[in-house]
Design an enzyme around this catalytic site. Structure first.
Site, PDB file in Angstrom:
ATOM      1  N   CYS A  72       0.792  -1.241   0.000  1.00  0.00           N
ATOM      2  CA  CYS A  72       0.000   0.000   0.000  1.00  0.00           C
ATOM      3  C   CYS A  72       0.819   1.283   0.000  1.00  0.00           C
ATOM      4  CB  CYS A  72      -0.953  -0.012   1.186  1.00  0.00           C
ATOM      5  SG  CYS A  72      -2.228  -1.260   0.997  1.00  0.00           S
TER       6      CYS A  72
HETATM    7  P1  NAD Z   1      -4.271  -8.991  -3.823  1.00  0.00           P
HETATM    8  O1  NAD Z   1      -3.347  -8.914  -4.978  1.00  0.00           O
HETATM    9  O2  NAD Z   1      -3.856  -9.703  -2.577  1.00  0.00           O
HETATM   10  O3  NAD Z   1      -5.659  -9.631  -4.278  1.00  0.00           O
HETATM   11  C1  NAD Z   1      -6.330  -9.312  -5.458  1.00  0.00           C
HETATM   12  C2  NAD Z   1      -7.128 -10.539  -5.897  1.00  0.00           C
HETATM   13  O4  NAD Z   1      -8.002 -10.159  -6.960  1.00  0.00           O
HETATM   14  C3  NAD Z   1      -6.253 -11.667  -6.446  1.00  0.00           C
HETATM   15  O5  NAD Z   1      -6.502 -12.856  -5.712  1.00  0.00           O
HETATM   16  C4  NAD Z   1      -6.674 -11.792  -7.922  1.00  0.00           C
HETATM   17  O6  NAD Z   1      -6.649 -13.127  -8.389  1.00  0.00           O
HETATM   18  C5  NAD Z   1      -8.080 -11.256  -7.874  1.00  0.00           C
HETATM   19  N1  NAD Z   1      -8.570 -10.755  -9.161  1.00  0.00           N
HETATM   20  C6  NAD Z   1      -7.924  -9.999 -10.082  1.00  0.00           C
HETATM   21  N2  NAD Z   1      -8.737  -9.700 -11.112  1.00  0.00           N
HETATM   22  C7  NAD Z   1      -9.933 -10.293 -10.842  1.00  0.00           C
HETATM   23  C8  NAD Z   1     -11.186 -10.343 -11.508  1.00  0.00           C
HETATM   24  N3  NAD Z   1     -11.391  -9.708 -12.675  1.00  0.00           N
HETATM   25  N4  NAD Z   1     -12.187 -11.025 -10.937  1.00  0.00           N
HETATM   26  C9  NAD Z   1     -12.025 -11.674  -9.757  1.00  0.00           C
HETATM   27  N5  NAD Z   1     -10.856 -11.652  -9.076  1.00  0.00           N
HETATM   28  C10 NAD Z   1      -9.827 -10.970  -9.605  1.00  0.00           C
HETATM   29  O7  NAD Z   1      -4.652  -7.476  -3.483  1.00  0.00           O
HETATM   30  P2  NAD Z   1      -4.982  -6.870  -2.020  1.00  0.00           P
HETATM   31  O8  NAD Z   1      -3.732  -6.694  -1.228  1.00  0.00           O
HETATM   32  O9  NAD Z   1      -6.123  -7.606  -1.435  1.00  0.00           O
HETATM   33  O10 NAD Z   1      -5.441  -5.393  -2.433  1.00  0.00           O
HETATM   34  C11 NAD Z   1      -6.632  -5.173  -3.170  1.00  0.00           C
HETATM   35  C12 NAD Z   1      -6.859  -3.674  -3.250  1.00  0.00           C
HETATM   36  O11 NAD Z   1      -7.071  -3.150  -1.929  1.00  0.00           O
HETATM   37  C13 NAD Z   1      -5.694  -2.890  -3.836  1.00  0.00           C
HETATM   38  O12 NAD Z   1      -6.192  -1.790  -4.558  1.00  0.00           O
HETATM   39  C14 NAD Z   1      -4.964  -2.380  -2.600  1.00  0.00           C
HETATM   40  O13 NAD Z   1      -4.254  -1.199  -2.850  1.00  0.00           O
HETATM   41  C15 NAD Z   1      -6.119  -2.120  -1.644  1.00  0.00           C
HETATM   42  N6  NAD Z   1      -5.759  -2.225  -0.227  1.00  0.00           N
HETATM   43  C16 NAD Z   1      -4.919  -3.207   0.194  1.00  0.00           C
HETATM   44  C17 NAD Z   1      -4.615  -3.292   1.560  1.00  0.00           C
HETATM   45  C18 NAD Z   1      -3.658  -4.362   2.060  1.00  0.00           C
HETATM   46  O14 NAD Z   1      -3.207  -4.229   3.195  1.00  0.00           O
HETATM   47  N7  NAD Z   1      -3.335  -5.388   1.281  1.00  0.00           N
HETATM   48  C19 NAD Z   1      -5.158  -2.388   2.481  1.00  0.00           C
HETATM   49  C20 NAD Z   1      -6.042  -1.412   2.004  1.00  0.00           C
HETATM   50  C21 NAD Z   1      -6.338  -1.346   0.649  1.00  0.00           C
END
Ligand code: NAD
Length: 431
Positions: free
Chosen positions: A268
């Site tokens: 992030c």
């Molecule tokens: P991640 O990469 O762990 O997970 C994303 C998931 O989405 C993956 O499993 C992927 O296979 C899936 N995906 C991709 N395209 C898809 C589709 N078309 N249909 C269905 N599934 C699909 O990402 P994350 O860490 O969970 O982060 C997600 C969002 O949240 C990002 O924008 C991130 O910046 C934000 N965020 C993350 C955190 C954190 O601590 N990880 C905290 C706040 C916000």
């Protein structure tokens, strides 16, 4: 309520399992079959405290996962939780969000009732309106504000404490195109009493998107400032932690995020600060302070390795790197400060042997270097080492024994609580 969560990574899995625990019926869609199979088998696809229990409890009951969007139309509300990675110029790659919105749109094309879609992925101001909305309209044939509601509900969880953060949020921010859609998301959280102690912020979409960036920019800046102060303290032989403790007693500053060290990483802060800088530049504003925040952060890994080099000739030395995850409590190594530390040690000719309690498999993918050895315990990594560098403050490191080291040199990037008397050399990065 019937809810679909699109994307089952760190954010999506936490949201889906916690909403199921709240009593909602949850469909979790992810394109990755192994993730979907794991959830349906009651297994948690990520390392996150408290999450395996929730996935196990609700899988096959009110939490189910799928690789297709077939049943999304049966839900009242969808959250988009897919990744938004950074491109080379610092701007965001919205292709995942856009294609998730397109697939979601297709799946609700025949739905008679209004469908509400909330973006949870971190996206820059204007994205929900200009990317998510049009993608949904294109494939669903529906119209925003008529039979399609758009919401931006940014996520503030921290990996390692994600489940706790879900149940105890400081605030819930809900930006919406219309009151009815915003009310639906508000009601969803109200069902779990989350709003009893949290502040509820209702706004338009762009404000909600900006709150998330402002939040992360502020936290990253706080850490970089405390690291800069720590670096200055080190030059004057002053203990930065004593200073920070006193500074944190000031309510205007607060006591959190005042631990100076190796800096911030993860999926992030680096991505969000870069995206905000690119956004500012696009709007012809040079974000001088944020540039400095990044510069300070980028310097810390090199400073740690330089400190090690001031005690040990790194060329040919066996150096243990302790901790690979970007913070304790997670297996996430995205932008972990351990990665540039390992790279710089390798550049200096050191033989690197690394250990992390849970993040080794992810680190092997992130650190593209076959010469790095991985051990399955800290003791094994320290055996015969000329020096050890601490990159993640896992609790278990407080009990480290240095008996097996060739030279007992510990360079600490995270202020772990070891018995310094056991060591020949103990150097803290900022103290
Ligand atoms: P991640 O990469 O762990 O997970 C994303 C998931 O989405 C993956 O499993 C992927 O296979 C899936 N995906 C991709 N395209 C898809 C589709 N078309 N249909 C269905 N599934 C699909 O990402 P994350 O860490 O969970 O982060 C997600 C969002 O949240 C990002 O924008 C991130 O910046 C934000 N965020 C993350 C955190 C954190 O601590 N990880 C905290 C706040 C916000």
């Amino acid at each position: 309520m019937n809810v679909s969560v699109i994307g089952s990574g760190y954010v999506g899995t936490t949201l889906a399992a916690c909403l199921a625990e709240m009593g909602h019926d949850v469909l979790n869609v992810d394109l990755d079959e192994s993730i979907v199979d794991a959830i349906n088998a009651g297994e948690c696809p990520i390392h996150e405290e408290g999450l395996p229990e929730l996935v196990e409890k609700h899988a096959g009951e009110n939490l189910r996962a799928a690789t297709d969007y077939d049943e999304v139309a049966e839900t009242d509300l969808s959250f988009i939780c897919v990744q938004t990675p950074t491109q080379d110029d610092g701007s965001l790659d919205y292709s995942y969000v856009e294609s998730a919105a397109e697939m979601l749109g297709e799946s609700i094309a025949e739905k008679a009732d209004k469908h509400v879609v909330a973006t949870k992925s971190t996206v820059l101001p204007g994205t929900t309106e200009n990317v998510v909305g049009p993608a949904l309209e294109r494939t669903s044939g529906k119209t925003v504000d008529e039979d399609l509601g758009l919401v931006m509900n940014p996520e503030f969880l921290s990996e390692g404490t994600a489940v706790h953060d879900f149940w105890h949020p400081d605030k819930i921010v809900i930006g919406a195109t219309d009151d009815e859609s915003g009310d639906l998301v508000t009601d969803l959280y109200a069902a779990g009493d989350l709003l009893d102690d949290a502040e509820l912020v209702r706004s338009d979409l762009r404000t909600a998107e900006m709150v998330k960036y402002a939040n992360n920019a502020f936290l990253a800046a706080k850490i970089s400032l405390v690291n800069e102060l720590g670096n200055i303290c080190k030059t004057a032989d002053i203990d930065a932690y004593e200073v920070a403790e006193a500074v944190g007693m000031d309510d205007r500053i607060g006591s959190k995020f005042l631990r100076s060290g190796l800096g911030w990483g993860g999926s992030c802060f680096p991505k969000d600060v870069d995206a905000l800088r690119a956004f500012a530049r696009n709007n012809e504003y040079e974000p001088t302070l944020l540039n400095g925040v990044v510069d300070v952060n980028d310097r810390q890994p090199g400073r740690l390795v330089d400190l090690a080099a001031s005690h040990v000739d790194l060329d040919g030395a066996r150096v243990a790197v302790l901790g690979l995850a970007f913070k304790p409590g997670t297996d996430d190594v995205r932008n972990s400060r351990a990665i540039p530390v390992v790279e710089r040690l390798r550049d200096a000719g050191a033989d690197v042997v690394a250990y992390d309690p849970v993040a080794i498999e992810n680190a092997k993918t992130a650190i593209d270097d076959d010469s790095v050895e991985y051990e399955d315990s800290a003791e094994a990594a320290l055996e015969g080492a000329d020096a050890a560098l601490v990159c993640t403050d896992w609790d278990e490191f407080d009990a480290l024994s240095f008996k097996g080291m060739k030279r007992k040199v510990l360079i600490d990037g995270r202020r772990i609580d070891v018995d310094r008397d056991e060591l020949d050399v103990y150097e803290g990065l900022c103290w």
